[in-house]
Scaffold this active site. Sequence first.
Site, PDB file in Angstrom:
ATOM      1  N   VAL A  39       1.762   7.757   9.434  1.00  7.48           N
ATOM      2  CA  VAL A  39       0.992   7.094   8.239  1.00  7.48           C
ATOM      3  C   VAL A  39      -0.292   7.106   8.801  1.00  7.48           C
ATOM      4  O   VAL A  39      -1.355   6.984   7.749  1.00  7.48           O
ATOM      5  CB  VAL A  39       1.660   5.657   8.385  1.00  7.48           C
ATOM      6  N   ASP A  40      -0.755   7.334  10.044  1.00  5.28           N
ATOM      7  CA  ASP A  40      -1.992   7.455  10.424  1.00  5.28           C
ATOM      8  C   ASP A  40      -2.639   8.662   9.661  1.00  5.28           C
ATOM      9  O   ASP A  40      -3.875   8.681   9.064  1.00  5.28           O
ATOM     10  CB  ASP A  40      -2.026   7.387  12.021  1.00  5.28           C
ATOM     11  N   TYR A 131       6.747   5.555  17.588  1.00  8.87           N
ATOM     12  CA  TYR A 131       6.630   4.711  18.736  1.00  8.87           C
ATOM     13  C   TYR A 131       8.214   4.106  18.903  1.00  8.87           C
ATOM     14  O   TYR A 131       8.221   3.286  19.815  1.00  8.87           O
ATOM     15  CB  TYR A 131       5.791   3.418  18.607  1.00  8.87           C
TER      16      TYR A 131
HETATM   17  N1  APR Z   1       3.271   5.631   3.627  1.00 11.05           N
HETATM   18  C1  APR Z   1       4.042   4.478   4.216  1.00 11.05           C
HETATM   19  N2  APR Z   1       4.843   4.517   5.495  1.00 11.05           N
HETATM   20  C2  APR Z   1       4.762   5.777   6.056  1.00 11.05           C
HETATM   21  C3  APR Z   1       4.228   6.819   5.753  1.00 11.05           C
HETATM   22  C4  APR Z   1       3.244   6.870   4.195  1.00 11.05           C
HETATM   23  N3  APR Z   1       2.588   7.689   3.834  1.00 11.05           N
HETATM   24  N4  APR Z   1       4.021   8.015   6.304  1.00 11.05           N
HETATM   25  C5  APR Z   1       5.113   7.679   7.543  1.00 11.05           C
HETATM   26  N5  APR Z   1       5.549   6.296   7.059  1.00 11.05           N
HETATM   27  C6  APR Z   1       6.232   5.562   7.910  1.00 11.05           C
HETATM   28  C7  APR Z   1       7.218   6.029   8.772  1.00 11.05           C
HETATM   29  O1  APR Z   1       8.301   6.529   8.311  1.00 11.05           O
HETATM   30  C8  APR Z   1       7.592   4.850   9.772  1.00 11.05           C
HETATM   31  O2  APR Z   1       8.681   3.985   9.296  1.00 11.05           O
HETATM   32  O3  APR Z   1       5.536   4.600   8.786  1.00 11.05           O
HETATM   33  C9  APR Z   1       6.198   3.829   9.771  1.00 11.05           C
HETATM   34  C10 APR Z   1       5.448   4.106  11.271  1.00 11.05           C
HETATM   35  O4  APR Z   1       5.848   5.363  11.755  1.00 11.05           O
HETATM   36  P1  APR Z   1       4.461   5.927  12.618  1.00 11.05           P
HETATM   37  O5  APR Z   1       3.406   6.475  11.226  1.00 11.05           O
HETATM   38  O6  APR Z   1       5.313   7.257  13.266  1.00 11.05           O
HETATM   39  O7  APR Z   1       3.792   4.966  13.227  1.00 11.05           O
HETATM   40  P2  APR Z   1       4.145   4.556  14.639  1.00 11.05           P
HETATM   41  O8  APR Z   1       5.645   4.380  14.956  1.00 11.05           O
HETATM   42  O9  APR Z   1       3.525   3.090  14.599  1.00 11.05           O
HETATM   43  O10 APR Z   1       3.541   5.437  15.603  1.00 11.05           O
HETATM   44  C11 APR Z   1       1.957   5.269  16.039  1.00 11.05           C
HETATM   45  O11 APR Z   1       2.053   7.770  15.478  1.00 11.05           O
HETATM   46  O12 APR Z   1       0.829   8.928  13.994  1.00 11.05           O
HETATM   47  C12 APR Z   1       0.672   8.452  15.163  1.00 11.05           C
HETATM   48  O13 APR Z   1      -1.527   8.007  15.835  1.00 11.05           O
HETATM   49  C13 APR Z   1      -0.458   7.370  15.278  1.00 11.05           C
HETATM   50  O14 APR Z   1      -0.067   7.314  17.814  1.00 11.05           O
HETATM   51  C14 APR Z   1       0.325   6.614  16.555  1.00 11.05           C
HETATM   52  C15 APR Z   1       1.782   6.745  16.418  1.00 11.05           C
END
Ligand code: APR
Length: 177
Positions: A39-40, A131
């Site tokens: 999502v980042d 994570y």
């Molecule tokens: N909209 C909504 N949810 C999303 C989107 C989107 N466009 N893209 C991904 N997700 C969901 C994923 O499916 C997951 O359920 O967001 C949730 C969080 O997943 P991650 O993005 O992997 O975040 P996290 O697990 O908190 O890990 C954070 O990942 O991207 C890197 O820079 C970030 O180092 C950090 C780590």
Amino acid sequence: MEKMVGKTKLSLVQGDITLQETEAIVNAANTTLLGGGGVDGAIHRAGGPKILEECKEIVAKQERCPTGEAVITTGGNMATKYVIHTVGPVWSGGNRNEDRLLRNAYYNSLNVAKENGIKSISFPSISTGVYRFPKERAVKIALTTVKEFVQEYNFEEVRFVLFSENDMRIYENELKD
Ligand code: APR
């Protein structure tokens, strides 16, 4: 699916958080605030370089965003006005204060919104992707923290934006209880 908690509407939406029109959306960032995948990556791509510029200004001042803390930037090119960047914990078995840190990430994101007079906010499922925080455990923390916070401060809406059908179902089951 929607549910009123006090005067705040809690809603579940399956979709892409970058398209949400709430006043703020929350980014599941990392402590460097310099972007990433998941999502980042989606938020930085959709919001454009202005978001990273403001993240760099924040990093210049405070070095990084510690796990559980939250900072705010513009929403850039997206419909939302603000991005609240928070950092969830990396799951490492559950004995490293992960539950508390995940709660802090939700709580501090809500608090930054409150401090900025924001009345509607969208959350992704923080920490449950890269994570690897167990989803069923995370959703309980997410909903409990939001329900507690809205006893003190009325949002118009707190929206959980789930990227997959599976995540949507997990949230629906939990919200029903
Ligand atoms: N909209 C909504 N949810 C999303 C989107 C989107 N466009 N893209 C991904 N997700 C969901 C994923 O499916 C997951 O359920 O967001 C949730 C969080 O997943 P991650 O993005 O992997 O975040 P996290 O697990 O908190 O890990 C954070 O990942 O991207 C890197 O820079 C970030 O180092 C950090 C780590």
